[in-house]
Motif scaffolding. Structure first.
Motif, PDB file in Angstrom:
ATOM      1  N   SER A 139       2.002  58.601 -28.507  1.00 45.12           N
ATOM      2  CA  SER A 139       2.670  59.151 -27.333  1.00 45.12           C
ATOM      3  C   SER A 139       2.684  60.663 -27.443  1.00 45.12           C
ATOM      4  O   SER A 139       2.408  61.224 -28.490  1.00 45.12           O
ATOM      5  N   TYR A 140       3.000  61.319 -26.330  1.00 46.61           N
ATOM      6  CA  TYR A 140       3.082  62.765 -26.345  1.00 46.61           C
ATOM      7  C   TYR A 140       4.140  63.222 -25.367  1.00 46.61           C
ATOM      8  O   TYR A 140       4.552  62.477 -24.484  1.00 46.61           O
ATOM      9  N   ASP A 141       4.602  64.442 -25.547  1.00 47.77           N
ATOM     10  CA  ASP A 141       5.608  65.034 -24.665  1.00 47.77           C
ATOM     11  C   ASP A 141       4.930  66.003 -23.712  1.00 47.77           C
ATOM     12  O   ASP A 141       4.230  66.914 -24.141  1.00 47.77           O
ATOM     13  N   GLU A 142       5.156  65.790 -22.429  1.00 50.36           N
ATOM     14  CA  GLU A 142       4.634  66.695 -21.410  1.00 50.36           C
ATOM     15  C   GLU A 142       5.786  67.578 -20.926  1.00 50.36           C
ATOM     16  O   GLU A 142       6.801  67.076 -20.444  1.00 50.36           O
ATOM     17  N   THR A 143       5.635  68.892 -21.087  1.00 52.05           N
ATOM     18  CA  THR A 143       6.693  69.831 -20.721  1.00 52.05           C
ATOM     19  C   THR A 143       6.362  70.489 -19.390  1.00 52.05           C
ATOM     20  O   THR A 143       5.261  71.007 -19.204  1.00 52.05           O
ATOM     21  N   THR A 144       7.304  70.457 -18.475  1.00 49.69           N
ATOM     22  CA  THR A 144       7.148  71.118 -17.180  1.00 49.69           C
ATOM     23  C   THR A 144       8.380  71.956 -16.894  1.00 49.69           C
ATOM     24  O   THR A 144       9.459  71.706 -17.433  1.00 49.69           O
ATOM     25  N   TYR A 145       8.213  72.961 -16.038  1.00 50.27           N
ATOM     26  CA  TYR A 145       9.316  73.825 -15.629  1.00 50.27           C
ATOM     27  C   TYR A 145       9.436  73.804 -14.111  1.00 50.27           C
ATOM     28  O   TYR A 145       8.436  73.896 -13.404  1.00 50.27           O
ATOM     29  N   ALA A 146      10.650  73.701 -13.620  1.00 51.30           N
ATOM     30  CA  ALA A 146      10.895  73.765 -12.178  1.00 51.30           C
ATOM     31  C   ALA A 146      10.997  75.209 -11.719  1.00 51.30           C
ATOM     32  O   ALA A 146      10.705  75.528 -10.563  1.00 51.30           O
ATOM     33  N   LYS A 147      11.418  76.101 -12.616  1.00 51.62           N
ATOM     34  CA  LYS A 147      11.626  77.501 -12.273  1.00 51.62           C
ATOM     35  C   LYS A 147      10.640  78.393 -13.016  1.00 51.62           C
ATOM     36  O   LYS A 147      10.248  78.112 -14.147  1.00 51.62           O
ATOM     37  N   GLY A 148      10.275  79.487 -12.345  1.00 55.24           N
ATOM     38  CA  GLY A 148       9.408  80.482 -12.943  1.00 55.24           C
ATOM     39  C   GLY A 148      10.012  81.865 -12.777  1.00 55.24           C
ATOM     40  O   GLY A 148      11.200  82.013 -12.508  1.00 55.24           O
ATOM     41  N   ILE A 149       9.192  82.889 -12.911  1.00 56.58           N
ATOM     42  CA  ILE A 149       9.673  84.272 -12.882  1.00 56.58           C
ATOM     43  C   ILE A 149       8.779  85.129 -11.988  1.00 56.58           C
ATOM     44  O   ILE A 149       7.549  85.008 -12.024  1.00 56.58           O
ATOM     45  N   ARG A 150       9.414  85.973 -11.211  1.00 54.78           N
ATOM     46  CA  ARG A 150       8.692  86.990 -10.438  1.00 54.78           C
ATOM     47  C   ARG A 150       9.073  88.363 -10.993  1.00 54.78           C
ATOM     48  O   ARG A 150      10.251  88.708 -11.083  1.00 54.78           O
ATOM     49  N   SER A 151       8.063  89.133 -11.362  1.00 55.10           N
ATOM     50  CA  SER A 151       8.281  90.466 -11.921  1.00 55.10           C
ATOM     51  C   SER A 151       7.871  91.539 -10.919  1.00 55.10           C
ATOM     52  O   SER A 151       6.847  91.399 -10.235  1.00 55.10           O
ATOM     53  N   TYR A 152       8.669  92.591 -10.848  1.00 55.53           N
ATOM     54  CA  TYR A 152       8.333  93.763 -10.042  1.00 55.53           C
ATOM     55  C   TYR A 152       8.043  94.907 -11.008  1.00 55.53           C
ATOM     56  O   TYR A 152       8.902  95.296 -11.806  1.00 55.53           O
ATOM     57  N   ILE A 153       6.838  95.418 -10.939  1.00 54.81           N
ATOM     58  CA  ILE A 153       6.370  96.425 -11.887  1.00 54.81           C
ATOM     59  C   ILE A 153       5.951  97.671 -11.115  1.00 54.81           C
ATOM     60  O   ILE A 153       5.272  97.578 -10.090  1.00 54.81           O
ATOM     61  N   LYS A 154       6.335  98.832 -11.639  1.00 57.65           N
ATOM     62  CA  LYS A 154       6.035 100.095 -10.963  1.00 57.65           C
ATOM     63  C   LYS A 154       5.313 101.047 -11.903  1.00 57.65           C
ATOM     64  O   LYS A 154       5.677 101.173 -13.079  1.00 57.65           O
TER      65      LYS A 154
END
Length: 209
Positions: free
Chosen positions: A47-62
């Motif tokens: 068996s194996y573990d599948e990792t998922t994320y519901a949330k991510g990140i938005r970056s603002y770069i200048k």
């Protein structure tokens, strides 16, 4: 050798072939096989573990000076909306999805690896606030590093140095909250690799990792 033993050998050889094919397929997809216990050779036990994320990140770069960038804000978004929005001195804006950001980071890593014979160059590259380094040490690099296929990035990122790539301490602290929200959205699904039970498993949410 008795017929019973010969039949057993053929069955075991067939099982080994099936298991080997299964292992190669899983390794190609970045899955880590668990160790076998009890001498069992039924592939349904893997068996194996599948990792998922519901949330991510938005970056603002200048771009704050020619070739020098700072992260001015980071926020939590839906995982498939993760991106880096880069504003340049000439007024143009560029949006990088995770794949585009990964290509830039990989190029920076390659450049640093090629300069290993130049110690002074290594130190200068390490302190660089170029776009690739800002992506690597910011939220986008964190997001990419959570992906098992990109986990090699973690070895290049010293979290103690991340703060220097943000415009100010308040922005850095907000970024930590965004990362915490992403971690909290993690779901790990345990799946059997085959057998009569099919690809069904149990899911659990976790804030670790």
């Amino acid at each position: 050798m008795t017929p019973q033993r010969n039949g057993s050998f053929i069955r075991r050889a067939k099982d080994i072939t099936i298991s080997s094919t299964l292992a190669l397929a899983m390794l190609a997809s970045g899955v880590v096989l668990p160790s076998c216990e009890g001498g069992q050779d039924n592939e349904a036990d893997y068996s194996y573990d599948e990792t998922t994320y519901a949330k991510g990140i938005r970056s603002y770069i200048k771009e704050v000076s020619p070739g020098e960038f700072k992260i001015t804000d980071e926020e939590t978004v839906e995982y498939d909306q993760s991106e880096a929005i880069v504003s340049y001195l000439d007024g143009t804006t560029r949006t990088l999805n995770p794949d585009a950001a990964k290509r830039l980071i990989d190029e920076e890593i390659k450049t640093q690896s090629d300069s290993t014979s130049n110690k002074e160059g290594e130190r200068q590259n390490y302190r660089s606030s170029g776009l690739s380094n800002v992506l690597l040490y910011g939220g986008m690099g964190y997001l990419l590093g959570r992906n098992s296929g990109n986990s090699y990035m973690n070895s290049y990122r010293n979290n103690n140095q991340s703060g220097q790539y943000y415009s100010d301490p308040r922005t850095y602290q907000k970024a930590q909250s965004a990362r915490s929200a992403m971690r909290a959205s993690r779901t790990v699904t345990a799946r059997p690799s085959g057998g009569r039970s099919g690809f069904f498993g149990r899911s659990r949410s976790s804030s670790g990792g």
